[in-house]
Design an enzyme around this catalytic site. Structure first.
Site, PDB file in Angstrom:
ATOM      1  N   MET A  27       0.797  -1.224   0.000  1.00 54.53           N
ATOM      2  CA  MET A  27       0.000   0.000   0.000  1.00 54.53           C
ATOM      3  C   MET A  27       0.827   1.270   0.000  1.00 54.53           C
ATOM      4  SD  MET A  27      -3.091  -1.062   2.574  1.00 54.53           S
ATOM      5  CE  MET A  27      -4.122  -2.497   2.204  1.00 54.53           C
ATOM      6  N   GLY A  28       2.123   1.188   0.204  1.00 53.82           N
ATOM      7  CA  GLY A  28       2.918   2.402   0.230  1.00 53.82           C
ATOM      8  C   GLY A  28       4.382   2.134   0.489  1.00 53.82           C
ATOM      9  N   ASP A 138      -2.268  -3.982  16.934  1.00 54.27           N
ATOM     10  CA  ASP A 138      -1.207  -4.672  16.194  1.00 54.27           C
ATOM     11  C   ASP A 138       0.111  -4.570  16.948  1.00 54.27           C
ATOM     12  OD1 ASP A 138      -0.342  -6.284  14.120  1.00 54.27           O
ATOM     13  OD2 ASP A 138       0.120  -4.627  12.770  1.00 54.27           O
TER      14      ASP A 138
END
Length: 741
Positions: A27-28, A138
């Site tokens: 994603m990046g 997380d």
């Protein structure tokens, strides 16, 4: 570790001049950036295609807001952000140290005192997270960076407010399997509260203290199931600390250290309670469960082992010694002339001053002893091959076999008429220990005559030194280490001269698919073998399912002897009607299984991968070992016609038959020699980096197998898997393992 910028990377983001890549995902990209004031930052930039999705942009905006609400010395602060930019970005203070995951994988578990300090500081960070009305969701080793003054909790990408409706669906598991709470694993999104982070913290601390996740490794489904239903594996945490302490301390200190280990174990059990209501809060961990002196008041915080401090210092100096900004598509390339010695020396001295203030003499030693990857090539006539191996430890038989195979290849080359150069052999004994591996590696790296190194012998030592060889760009060719952890990231200097342990287990499923009447294989994972058993069991569970032969899987916990658990599990598998048996584990456990199966009269196919090719299996299983089929990445050269000349030469040189991996080591050195001969120009060898590129592109037909590699990461690209079977009380070599159904 940082990487070079790509031509497509931007030159600046939000006032940050980009210097290097720190990491990239789906994603990046995370960049190392520098502000106009000279402050370094980690800048996360989201790819444009995701930025166009309203839900994703909302999630990123929430990440920025969540991170800004947390103020703790142990959480990385946000220094800037623009979630509404064309390419949304978030900047945080840059921490040059390794992640906890990287430190434990490379240097081994942390001492109990280090884990207790880590626990208190991370609990303090979570206390602020929860006080801000957030749940991190997380907490895992990869999201904790280590610094000499304490850890830093990072990545609030999936954090959300406890009173906020989740953007994700309620039945979606969010987080990292193996470090999730039971309520996360069961996808009970609405039930997630601060107690979920405490469970994840317990998983993280157990990993730091033992070097393994408390619910094992393997497929996500298996990890989620164990998290919800199984008890955590905390075996050895207290005992390991006591054993280490008893070697270095007197009786007067043992009671205090025993108490510290017991307190840690108690904390882990409390954090890992299945019921969220039974877990302590972050505040209780800081003020009640850990003694006040876990984090010293004032003065220097000396909480990490010296080898981890050295790793932090090395990483810091790498970042501080950036003399130039790499060119991007936005600017013309600069002159390639190196920064002046004065400029480089100034940067290093500045870095040393910062590290001395925070970490003391150990950090300065790390800076002082760095190796220069641009060391000059060896002069003509002084070329060498290095061997780093276990020559005195538990795996010295395999290490000695490899050293002998290399020595024979070097001697045969030097005996050739008209050879273009003379070659010598340099050895470094690491005793099979990760603690000694760095010293052995540096001995070979600092010898400028050494052009390539074969070794180390096992996974633990190989993983401990891969980064060290990377820094020197010295080719490291492994012929026996095979865990997937060696390919968990792309190393610049690694050349893997064998298939991975997971790949070696694949022919077991292919073989069973070819057998008539085999419809219900039994698959036993013995956690005593830790990651090895997980990799072997997981790949076969997947393969058998895909081949239409789904296994009946069972798992037994790690145990010193296994006698208490194996019998009932085997009986259960037999009652379930299994017609074949696959064991994933070590030789001692396989012997127990073999005897139990023999007693029950089981005569179906019995298979296991190469760790069981060990004299201990034959000795302990006795007649019950007969007929077992084993896969391996090595051959028996005495039974291989193509290796007849090698076997004869080996016997003549050493007075004994070649052991496992001797022929593979012999082949590997001849592969290196093939590329050296082709690349030699004007009586001078190629530089280490040049040789590395040649090796990764090479193809070589050896006496054991054909060698070829993936040029991008040096992983083995061939087959190279073989079958052995127990016959007449010995392992008989059968030849190549099946590769097609």
């Amino acid at each position: 570790m940082s990487g070079r910028l790509l031509p497509t990377d931007p030159a600046t983001i939000g006032g940050h001049r980009l210097l290097a890549r720190l990491g990239a995902g789906g994603m990046g990209v995370v960049y190392l950036g520098r502000t106009e004031a000279g402050t370094l930052a980690a800048v996360k930039v989201i790819q444009a295609e995701y930025a166009d999705e309203p839900d994703f942009r909302a999630r990123f905006r929430r990440e920025v807001e969540a991170a800004r609400r947390v103020t703790s010395p142990w959480a990385v602060p946000v220094t800037g952000a623009d979630p509404d930019a064309a390419s949304p970005w978030l900047a945080t203070a840059f921490v040059p140290g390794p992640s906890l995951e990287e430190a434990v994988a490379r240097h081994g578990p942390l001492p109990v005192r280090s884990v207790r300090v880590l626990a208190r500081m991370l609990a303090a960070a979570l206390r602020e997270v929860h006080a801000a009305g957030l749940v991190h969701r997380d907490v895992k080793p990869a999201n904790v960076l280590l610094a000499v003054d304490g850890p830093r909790l990072i990545d609030f990408g999936i954090a959300r407010a406890t009173d906020e409706t989740a953007i994700t669906s309620t039945d979606l598991v969010v987080g990292t399997p193996g470090f999730l709470s039971p309520e996360q694993a069961a996808a009970r999104g609405a039930a997630l509260g601060p107690a979920s982070d405490i469970f994840s913290l317990g998983c993280l601390l157990a990993y730091a203290a033992s070097g393994r996740p408390p619910f094992g490794t393997g497929t996500p489904d298996a990890l989620l199931y164990r998290t919800v239903h199984d008890e955590p594996d905390l075996a050895g945490i207290e005992a390991e600390e006591n054993a280490a302490d008893n070697e270095e301390s007197g009786e007067s200190e043992e009671s205090e250290k025993d108490t510290a280990g017991t307190e840690l174990l108690t904390l882990l059990h409390l954090c890992l309670a299945k019921d969220p209501a039974d877990r302590p809060t972050a505040e209780q961990i800081c003020t009640v469960l850990l003694v006040e002196d876990a984090v010293p008041e004032g003065g220097r915080l000396d909480w990490l082992p010296e080898d981890v401090v050295r790793a932090i210092a090395d990483r810091s100096s790498e970042m501080l010694a950036l003399p130039d900004i790499e060119p991007t598509v936005a600017e013309a390339p600069r002159d390639t002339e190196q920064a002046s010695p004065g400029r480089r020396r100034l940067l290093l001295v500045s870095g040393a001053a910062v590290l001395m203030a925070a970490g003391g003499a150990a950090a300065w030693a790390a800076l002082r002893d760095q190796d220069d990857p641009e060391a000059p090539a060896p002069r003509a006539g002084s070329w060498a091959i290095g061997v780093q191996a276990d020559l005195s430890g538990a795996q010295r038989t395999a290490g000695e076999a490899q050293e002998r195979g290399v020595r024979l290849a070097v001697e045969q080359f030097n005996s050739r008429k008209g050879k273009p150069f003379e070659l010598t052999l340099k050895t470094a004994d690491d005793g099979g220990s990760a603690g000694r591996a760095q010293t052995a590696a540096r001995k070979l790296i600092q010898d400028t005559a050494v052009l390539a190194v074969l070794g180390p012998t096992n996974d633990e030592t190989a993983h401990a030194v891969l980064g060290t060889y990377d820094e020197a760009l010295l080719p490291l060719l492994c012929v026996s280490a095979g865990g997937l952890i060696l390919t968990s990231q792309q190393y610049r200097s690694f050349v893997h001269c064998r298939p991975s342990d997971a790949a070696v287990a694949i022919p077991i499923s292919i073989y069973l698919r070819k057998q008539k009447g085999v419809l219900r294989p039994g698959l036993l994972q013995d956690r005593t073998a830790q990651t090895y058993s997980t990799e072997s069991a997981s790949i076969n569970a997947t393969m058998l399912r895909r081949l239409g032969r789904p296994a009946y899987p069972r798992v037994i916990p790690a145990s010193a002897d296994g006698t208490d658990d194996i019998g009932p599990v085997i009986d259960d598998m037999l009652r379930a009607g299994i017609d074949s048996f696959v064991y994933a584990g070590y030789a001692q456990g396989a012997a127990l299984v073999a005897r139990r199966l023999a007693t029950a009269g089981f005569e179906g196919p019995r298979l296991t991968p190469q760790a069981v090719i060990d004299p201990a299996f034959l000795e302990q299983a006795g007649d019950a070992a007969e007929g077992w089929l084993l896969t391996a990445s090595f051959v028996d050269p005495s039974a291989l016609p193509a290796a007849a000349a090698f076997t004869a030469a080996f016997r003549k040189r050493y007075g004994a038959a070649p052991g496992h991996y001797a022929a593979e080591a012999y082949d590997t050195v001849n592969l290196v020699l093939q590329e050296l001969v082709k690349a030699t120009k004007g009586g001078r060898p190629p530089k280490r980096q040049e040789l590395l590129a040649l090796l990764r592109r090479s193809r070589y037909q050896g006496i054991t197998k054909e060698f070829s590699f993936e040029p991008e990461d040096g992983t083995f690209a061939g087959w190279g898997i073989f079958l052995h079977q127990v016959e007449g009380g010995r392992f008989r070599f059968l030849g190549a393992a099946p590769s097609e159904v």
